[in-house]
Motif scaffolding. Sequence first.
Motif, PDB file in Angstrom:
ATOM      1  N   GLY A  11       0.718  -1.076   0.065  1.00  0.00           N
ATOM      2  CA  GLY A  11      -0.069   0.101   0.079  1.00  0.00           C
ATOM      3  C   GLY A  11       0.824   1.241   0.001  1.00  0.00           C
ATOM      4  N   PHE A  37      -3.059   4.159   2.470  1.00  0.00           N
ATOM      5  CA  PHE A  37      -4.031   3.403   1.426  1.00  0.00           C
ATOM      6  C   PHE A  37      -3.543   2.226   1.287  1.00  0.00           C
ATOM      7  CE2 PHE A  37      -5.959   3.161  -2.835  1.00  0.00           C
ATOM      8  CZ  PHE A  37      -7.310   2.866  -2.281  1.00  0.00           C
ATOM      9  N   ARG A  90      -6.815   2.623   5.863  1.00  0.00           N
ATOM     10  CA  ARG A  90      -6.881   3.958   5.554  1.00  0.00           C
ATOM     11  C   ARG A  90      -6.430   4.847   6.775  1.00  0.00           C
ATOM     12  NH1 ARG A  90      -7.989   0.897   2.029  1.00  0.00           N
ATOM     13  NH2 ARG A  90      -9.754   0.915   0.774  1.00  0.00           N
ATOM     14  N   HIS A  91      -5.180   5.517   6.388  1.00  0.00           N
ATOM     15  CA  HIS A  91      -4.489   6.130   7.201  1.00  0.00           C
ATOM     16  C   HIS A  91      -4.217   5.410   8.603  1.00  0.00           C
ATOM     17  CE1 HIS A  91      -4.319   9.994   5.004  1.00  0.00           C
ATOM     18  NE2 HIS A  91      -5.563   9.557   4.604  1.00  0.00           N
ATOM     19  N   CYS A 122      -8.208   0.372  -6.750  1.00  0.00           N
ATOM     20  CA  CYS A 122      -8.027   1.900  -6.204  1.00  0.00           C
ATOM     21  C   CYS A 122      -9.074   2.787  -6.578  1.00  0.00           C
ATOM     22  CB  CYS A 122      -6.450   2.239  -6.958  1.00  0.00           C
ATOM     23  SG  CYS A 122      -6.768   2.861  -8.536  1.00  0.00           S
TER      24      CYS A 122
END
Length: 336
Positions: free
Chosen positions: A76, A87, A94-95, A179
């Motif tokens: 990622g 990501f 996510r973060h 993505c």
Amino acid sequence: MTDSGSTLAIGIDIGGTKVAGGLVNESGTVVDHVRRDTPHRTTEPKVVEDLIVEVVHELLARATSDVIGIGIGAAGFVAADRATVVFAPHLSWRHEPLREALVQRLDIPVFVDNDANAACWAEYRFGNVQGESHVVMVNLGTGIGGAIVVNGRIQRGRFGIAGEFGHMQVMPGGHRCECGNRGCWEQYASGNALVREARSLVLAGSPLAHDLAASVDGDPRRLTGPMITEAARAGDPTAEELLAEIGTWLGTGLANLANAFDPGAFVIGGGVSAAGSMLLDPARDSFRRHLAGRGYRPEARIVQAALGNESGFVGAADLARTAVLERADATAGNGR
């Protein structure tokens, strides 16, 4: 397991389907290794985090000398702080503050990097591109990962996300990518692309896919990339054609990357690279056909990765070791 005879580090390679880890010594030798499959389509980051901790603890229990660092290679976008997975298209991150989460559970320095960066570093240090000043790696697995090493330094970019070649758009309006965009390179030159095309032939009832269909009792969901590669090795013309098509797309993308980075060598890794010449020969042909200024400029070598499935955790371990030693040198320097 044998005694490493040198400082050990642990490398962890997190892919779309597995968590693999290894104890690695200073020469890049894998002293011991462990692999765990990730739950299919897991939505909980903690599930993968728990697997990482489980693998690390198992490796620590087997270590014959001190482990100075843990390197994580994540599939990622990893921020420049080498701590946060911004990501991950194939995981629900996510973060995700991965280093912070792991440091709280492991009493050893942890460093996070992109898995392709780790694999490229391993090949640069111990594999088929040792001594090359400008290296670009392309990893063909579930998707496509990429990395750049120039004069002994990984080029991470301003925000840490350099090398995400798999998400270059090569076919506007093409296949949807995980993505969120359409027509990404990895939709045409990855393990997923290889399996998708094979399954579509079986689903269509194509006589060309008779042998592939028979190998899975007519159930295309059971087809995998390694099965297609093995069929090609056994002489199945359709499997050979499918690999050649992936190779053609690979070579086209490499020509674009050559125009951007002008490396001395491309190193091709990931599970699909196990196809060897069946993949790389079409890639080299396509590369030469699409390279700007062909016939008048030096051409980069296109070589297969030497370290296979171990490259990710070998590189992650060596990057962690390097970071720990650099930190120690900096601390010693400040104390003078």
